[in-house]
Write a protein that holds these residues in place. Structure first.
Motif, PDB file in Angstrom:
ATOM      1  N   VAL A 183       0.841  -1.198   0.000  1.00  0.00           N
ATOM      2  CA  VAL A 183       0.000   0.000   0.000  1.00  0.00           C
ATOM      3  C   VAL A 183       0.875   1.247   0.000  1.00  0.00           C
ATOM      4  O   VAL A 183       0.608   2.216  -0.725  1.00  0.00           O
ATOM      5  N   LEU A 184       1.928   1.223   0.813  1.00  0.00           N
ATOM      6  CA  LEU A 184       2.817   2.377   0.891  1.00  0.00           C
ATOM      7  C   LEU A 184       3.469   2.665  -0.462  1.00  0.00           C
ATOM      8  O   LEU A 184       3.579   3.826  -0.881  1.00  0.00           O
ATOM      9  N   THR A 185       3.881   1.624  -1.157  1.00  0.00           N
ATOM     10  CA  THR A 185       4.508   1.806  -2.472  1.00  0.00           C
ATOM     11  C   THR A 185       3.567   2.501  -3.436  1.00  0.00           C
ATOM     12  O   THR A 185       3.952   3.458  -4.131  1.00  0.00           O
TER      13      THR A 185
ATOM     14  N   LEU B 170       0.791   4.261  -2.722  1.00  0.00           N
ATOM     15  CA  LEU B 170       0.438   5.606  -2.262  1.00  0.00           C
ATOM     16  C   LEU B 170       1.573   6.582  -2.529  1.00  0.00           C
ATOM     17  O   LEU B 170       1.344   7.718  -2.972  1.00  0.00           O
ATOM     18  N   ARG B 171       2.807   6.144  -2.286  1.00  0.00           N
ATOM     19  CA  ARG B 171       3.948   7.030  -2.505  1.00  0.00           C
ATOM     20  C   ARG B 171       4.079   7.383  -3.978  1.00  0.00           C
ATOM     21  O   ARG B 171       4.357   8.535  -4.338  1.00  0.00           O
ATOM     22  N   ALA B 172       3.889   6.407  -4.864  1.00  0.00           N
ATOM     23  CA  ALA B 172       3.970   6.683  -6.294  1.00  0.00           C
ATOM     24  C   ALA B 172       2.875   7.647  -6.719  1.00  0.00           C
ATOM     25  O   ALA B 172       3.104   8.573  -7.512  1.00  0.00           O
ATOM     26  N   ALA B 173       1.673   7.457  -6.187  1.00  0.00           N
ATOM     27  CA  ALA B 173       0.574   8.360  -6.528  1.00  0.00           C
ATOM     28  C   ALA B 173       0.842   9.768  -6.010  1.00  0.00           C
ATOM     29  O   ALA B 173       0.534  10.765  -6.673  1.00  0.00           O
ATOM     30  N   ALA B 174       1.421   9.869  -4.815  1.00  0.00           N
ATOM     31  CA  ALA B 174       1.671  11.176  -4.210  1.00  0.00           C
ATOM     32  C   ALA B 174       2.719  11.977  -4.963  1.00  0.00           C
ATOM     33  O   ALA B 174       2.702  13.212  -4.936  1.00  0.00           O
TER      34      ALA B 174
ATOM     35  N   LEU C 211      11.884   0.933   1.064  1.00  0.00           N
ATOM     36  CA  LEU C 211      10.923  -0.171   1.082  1.00  0.00           C
ATOM     37  C   LEU C 211      11.558  -1.499   1.405  1.00  0.00           C
ATOM     38  O   LEU C 211      10.894  -2.537   1.383  1.00  0.00           O
ATOM     39  N   LYS C 212      12.843  -1.530   1.676  1.00  0.00           N
ATOM     40  CA  LYS C 212      13.491  -2.772   2.035  1.00  0.00           C
ATOM     41  C   LYS C 212      13.583  -2.870   3.552  1.00  0.00           C
ATOM     42  O   LYS C 212      13.487  -1.884   4.259  1.00  0.00           O
ATOM     43  N   GLY C 213      13.787  -4.094   4.029  1.00  0.00           N
ATOM     44  CA  GLY C 213      13.953  -4.268   5.458  1.00  0.00           C
ATOM     45  C   GLY C 213      12.713  -4.872   6.082  1.00  0.00           C
ATOM     46  O   GLY C 213      11.857  -5.429   5.407  1.00  0.00           O
TER      47      GLY C 213
END
Length: 397
Positions: A56-58, A60-64, A228-230
């Motif tokens: 989801v974060l990936t 959302l971040r791309a959209a933002a 996004l790693k870890g």
């Protein structure tokens, strides 16, 4: 410049599911991208019941970071993590015990969108809550960012063993399928009107942006990972517990009865929860008076507890009492707290199946609706129509 649209529908798989969020996606997907976005052209990204917060974060971040207007549609359910009592969007693998690791922290929505140009971001939300989150939201707004336009609704917990539907978002999608997108304020109002009495208990979100953001007591809100790693994302430790009610600031955690009440509800011990709330209600009446905010707070808690216990008669009675007490204390018919009490009494009245009780409470509700029509068209007419139908029914169900 093309716009960007993010369609996000998420809810847990299994018995923890409160709303069938993904059921709205086919209706939204049938809308032209340009209509969803309000731009001439648009890129649409769809997330249906995602498994991982990072996924989801990936997206959302791309959209933002995309240029042009951004519209985010979110249907799902909010839950608090047990450690810090902060709201998360529950994902497919989320359970009450794993919210902190498997849910998507709502603070990340604000964080990812904070650098966007003012006036370029719109969120349309249809969110359901469990009992604990519903009580938490009584004291705090859902902070979605200072410069984002936010519209939608937050619904209370559905009845036991009932999976709700994202009715508000389906109404939005149905309106948009006409091929024309009205101004978002009108779109929101039209969707709310289509909900009718179903939506009277909801918290409505109608913020055009530039509103003050809520702060988290005792520390800062969680920030998303910069990479996004870890390990899986999780919120930081060390915040003081913000899960206290509006009328219990500063009290030590072991003295705050709201946690014990919530635990009783979650265990199905509804009479115990109501008894504890009743003790505090009577104590507040003795200390501050029947019409005091302290006493009315506990009457409202008991109204919510009756709703959660599946007792709409008692819940309706309590909300009618709250509304009457506020009016008697001189509060205006258009005051938010007065309208909310009448709206929630109206919603619970619609859940009553016993004709005699519905008639009795309907007459009281109609009298109140004459004084407090609320902000949704046709509320008084709805009560009158329902009362007319009740007149033709037998006294016993």
């Amino acid at each position: 410049m093309p716009g960007t649209v993010l369609l996000l529908a998420a809810s847990p798989v299994g018995k923890g599911r409160l709303v069938d969020a993904a059921s709205v996606l086919p209706v939204l997907a049938a809308v032209e991208p340009s209509v969803l976005s309000g731009a001439d052209t648009a890129n649409v990204v769809e997330l249906a019941d995602p498994l991982e917060p990072q996924a989801v974060l990936t997206r959302l971040r791309a959209a933002a970071t995309a240029p042009g207007p951004l519209t985010v549609f979110v249907a799902g359910q909010l839950q608090l993590d047990r450690k810090q009592h902060l709201p998360h969007l529950a994902l497919a693998r989320t359970t009450p015990a794993t919210v902190r690791y498997t849910g998507f922290p709502w603070a990340w929505v604000r964080e990812e969108l904070r650098l966007r140009a003012p006036g370029t971001t719109t969120l349309l939300l249809d969110l359901h809550t469990d009992a604990e989150t519903w009580q938490w939201l009584r004291a705090r707004p859902l902070d979605s960012g200072r410069t984002n336009a936010v519209y939608g609704r937050i619904a209370p917990p559905p009845a036991r063993r009932v999976v709700a539907v994202p009715s508000y978002m389906k109404a939005v999608a149905t309106i948009l399928r006409s091929g024309w997108r009205p101004p978002v304020e009108q779109l929101h109002q039209q969707a709310v009107e289509r909900l009718g009495a179903e939506g009277y208990a909801d918290v409505l979100l109608a913020s055009p942006g530039f509103v003050g953001a809520a702060t988290v007591p005792g520390g800062s809100a969680p920030r998303p990972p910069s990479a996004l790693k870890g390990p899986r994302p999780q919120t930081p430790d060390g915040l003081s517990n913000p899960g206290r009610s509006l009328n219990s600031p500063g009290r030590p955690q072991d003295a705050d009865p709201h946690g014990a009440i919530t635990a009783a509800v979650q265990a199905g011990r509804h009479p115990d929860a109501d008894a504890l709330a009743a003790e505090h209600e009577q104590a507040a009446v003795r200390a501050h008076g029947r019409g005091s905010e302290e006493a009315l707070h506990w009457t409202e808690v008991r109204a919510d507890l009756a709703m959660l216990a599946g007792d709409p008669v008692r819940s309706c009675q309590a909300w009618l009492a709250v509304a009457g007490a506020r009016l008697a204390a001189g509060q205006a018919a258009g005051a938010v707290a007065v309208e909310a009490a009448v709206d929630r009494a109206h919603h619970q009245w619609g859940q009553i199946h016993d004709p005699a009780a519905a008639r009795e409470l309907g007459l009281a509700l109609a009298e109140l609706r004459g004084l407090v029509p609320g902000r949704r068209k046709g509320a008084l007419d709805h009560v009158r129509r329902q009362l007319g139908q009740l007149e033709s029914q037998p006294l016993t169900s």
